[in-house]
Design an enzyme around this catalytic site. Structure first.
Site, PDB file in Angstrom:
ATOM      1  CE  LYS A   1      -3.906   0.153  -5.611  1.00 13.98           C
ATOM      2  NZ  LYS A   1      -3.682  -1.162  -6.147  1.00 13.98           N
TER       3      LYS A   1
ATOM      4  CD  GLU B   1     -10.041   4.302  -2.572  1.00 11.91           C
ATOM      5  OE1 GLU B   1      -9.973   5.321  -1.863  1.00 11.91           O
ATOM      6  OE2 GLU B   1      -9.203   4.034  -3.459  1.00 11.91           O
TER       7      GLU B   1
ATOM      8  CB  SER C   1       1.063  -3.661 -10.776  1.00 10.42           C
ATOM      9  OG  SER C   1       0.198  -4.778 -10.880  1.00 10.42           O
TER      10      SER C   1
HETATM   11  C1  LIG Z   1      -4.570  -1.888  -6.974  1.00  8.48           C
HETATM   12  C2  LIG Z   1      -3.774  -2.736  -7.874  1.00  8.48           C
HETATM   13  C3  LIG Z   1      -3.970  -2.715  -9.273  1.00  8.48           C
HETATM   14  C4  LIG Z   1      -5.075  -1.945  -9.927  1.00  8.48           C
HETATM   15  O1  LIG Z   1      -5.052  -0.575  -9.758  1.00  8.48           O
HETATM   16  P1  LIG Z   1      -4.539   0.431 -10.847  1.00  8.48           P
HETATM   17  O2  LIG Z   1      -4.876   1.752 -10.293  1.00  8.48           O
HETATM   18  O3  LIG Z   1      -5.258   0.137 -12.131  1.00  8.48           O
HETATM   19  O4  LIG Z   1      -3.079   0.228 -10.993  1.00  8.48           O
HETATM   20  C5  LIG Z   1      -3.118  -3.460 -10.060  1.00  8.48           C
HETATM   21  N1  LIG Z   1      -2.143  -4.224  -9.522  1.00  8.48           N
HETATM   22  C6  LIG Z   1      -1.944  -4.280  -8.194  1.00  8.48           C
HETATM   23  C7  LIG Z   1      -0.873  -5.154  -7.665  1.00  8.48           C
HETATM   24  C8  LIG Z   1      -2.752  -3.549  -7.330  1.00  8.48           C
HETATM   25  O5  LIG Z   1      -2.541  -3.620  -6.009  1.00  8.48           O
END
Ligand SMILES: *Cc1c(COP(=O)(O)O)cnc(C)c1O
Length: 398
Positions: free
Chosen positions: A93, A115, A382
């Protein structure tokens, strides 16, 4: 293979998806933002400052890690993890939050709103607001505040005001509604840092572009390491920002398969999942036309996922386009599959993933054994799972 468009049209359409479905009062703000973004994109000073922040503040480039024990256990393709979990604040993020705070500064907007679902985007936004001395207000559903209490405390330490949203299901959708209401009221002084590749144009394109660095780095890293492109890319898909960030730089490479993984929740029956491509319909939600989970009356369906960050009724419009074109495949992992993957990755690789990320890892566990030993998978790690440890501990009875 059909020709894949990698840019939306001037009004933000990816084929029949996307666009700008917002109240009239926001149109000029969105047009200003689009114009400022286009200028910034071509401005070497902006790109240099962003690159330096990504390197020195956020910690890029992130490693591309060969998951040797996972590979051996699964007995198929070689599995690499793109380690976005090692970034400052613990998830991808921050890439987008840094890009957008620089834009806000260019536009002279010192009040920042956002948000958040799982709290990762709220933490990233509060972090960049602190770094640039901006006022910061984060809207978060009451249900999410309870399951992600750690992130609520982090945001408060970072100086943000966290506003509890109790309407409806009290999760991400309602938090976005409140943020949009705030934006309509305070649009002259305020920039809305939207946290995924969602909403009205230019957000889906702009958020994607700020995350493309994931795929650009992964491409360079795998070429250095294996001297060829990967066979399969895998990423979880909430709004779709980490997935599109990894996929986009590979879209023209026809031999690279891509799999986006949605939240299957308790299985595909109404109200208990958030897999928009399993029964979702074309609709408009919060600024964009895309696949949306709706009931027979066209009302937004309740959603459920063990992971707050995937618990949303609509998917980013570019993913709808990529699915229609057949370029990207979409599958889902259930809560139980994600929880098992969360635990397994921790045990055999020493990496505790976010529950969102664990959906991608669950897909790796299904796909890798079907591939040859010299095939290569890159999965987007992620985010890290610190925020989810207490929830998972309750589930496993630790
Ligand atoms: C917010 C988040 C997601 C989901 O959001 P995307 O916009 O689909 O990437 C996935 N993995 C993590 C670790 C997140 O914080």
């Amino acid at each position: 293979m059909p020709v894949i468009e990698t840019m939306p049209d001037a009004r933000g359409h990816f084929g029949p998806y996307g666009g700008m479905f917002v109240p009239e009062t926001l149109m000029s703000a969105l047009e200003d933002l689009t114009a400022e973004y286009e200028r910034a994109k071509g401005d070497a000073a902006f790109q240099k400052e962003l690159a330096e922040l990504l390197r020195d503040f956020a910690g890029r480039p992130t490693p591309l890690y060969f998951a040797e024990r996972l590979t051996n256990e699964l007995g198929g393709a070689r599995v690499y993890l793109k380690r976005e979990d090692l970034l400052h604040t613990g998830a991808h993020k921050i890439n987008n939050a840094l890009g957008q705070i620089l834009l806000a500064r260019r536009m002279g907007k010192k009040r920042i709103i956002a948000e958040t679902g799982a709290g990762q985007h709220g933490v990233a936004t509060a972090t960049v607001a602190a770094r640039f001395g901006c006022e910061c207000i984060i809207y978060m559903g009451a249900v999410d505040m309870e399951r992600q209490a750690l992130n609520v405390a982090r945001m408060r330490f970072l100086g943000a005001k966290v506003v509890t949203v109790t309407a409806g299901q009290a999760t991400l959708k309602e938090a976005i509604n409140e943020a949009m209401r705030d934006w309509v009221t305070n649009v002259r002084t305020t920039h809305y840092i939207l946290g995924s590749a969602l909403g009205s144009h230019p957000y889906p394109m702009m958020v994607r572009d700020f995350h493309r660095v994931i795929g650009v780095e992964a491409r360079r890293q795998i070429l250095e390491r294996e001297e060829r492109l990967p066979d399969v890319l895998i990423a979880c898909v909430g709004g779709g920002s980490n997935a599109i960030g990894l996929f986009h730089p590979f879209l023209k490479d026809d031999d690279v398969r891509m799999i986006g993984v949605e939240a299957g929740g308790e299985g595909i029956r109404s109200g208990r999942h958030a897999a928009r491509f399993q029964g979702g319909k074309l609709g408009v939600l919060q600024g964009t036309r895309t696949f949306v989970l709706t009931n027979d009356d066209g009302q937004i369906e309740l959603t459920h996922s063990v992971s707050a960050g995937l618990d949303y009724a609509a998917i980013g419009p570019e993913h709808s386009y990529l699915r229609d074109s057949g370029r990207v495949e979409y599958d889902y992992a259930t809560d139980n599959e994600a929880l098992s993957a969360f635990r397994r990755l921790a045990e055999i690789e020493g990496i505790i993933p976010a529950l969102e990320t664990a959906h991608a890892i669950a897909q790796v566990m299904k796909t890798a054994p079907t591939l040859a030993h010299d095939d290569i998978i890159i999965a987007n790690c992620s985010g890290r799972g610190d925020k989810d440890v207490s929830q998972a501990a309750t589930h496993f009875g630790f």
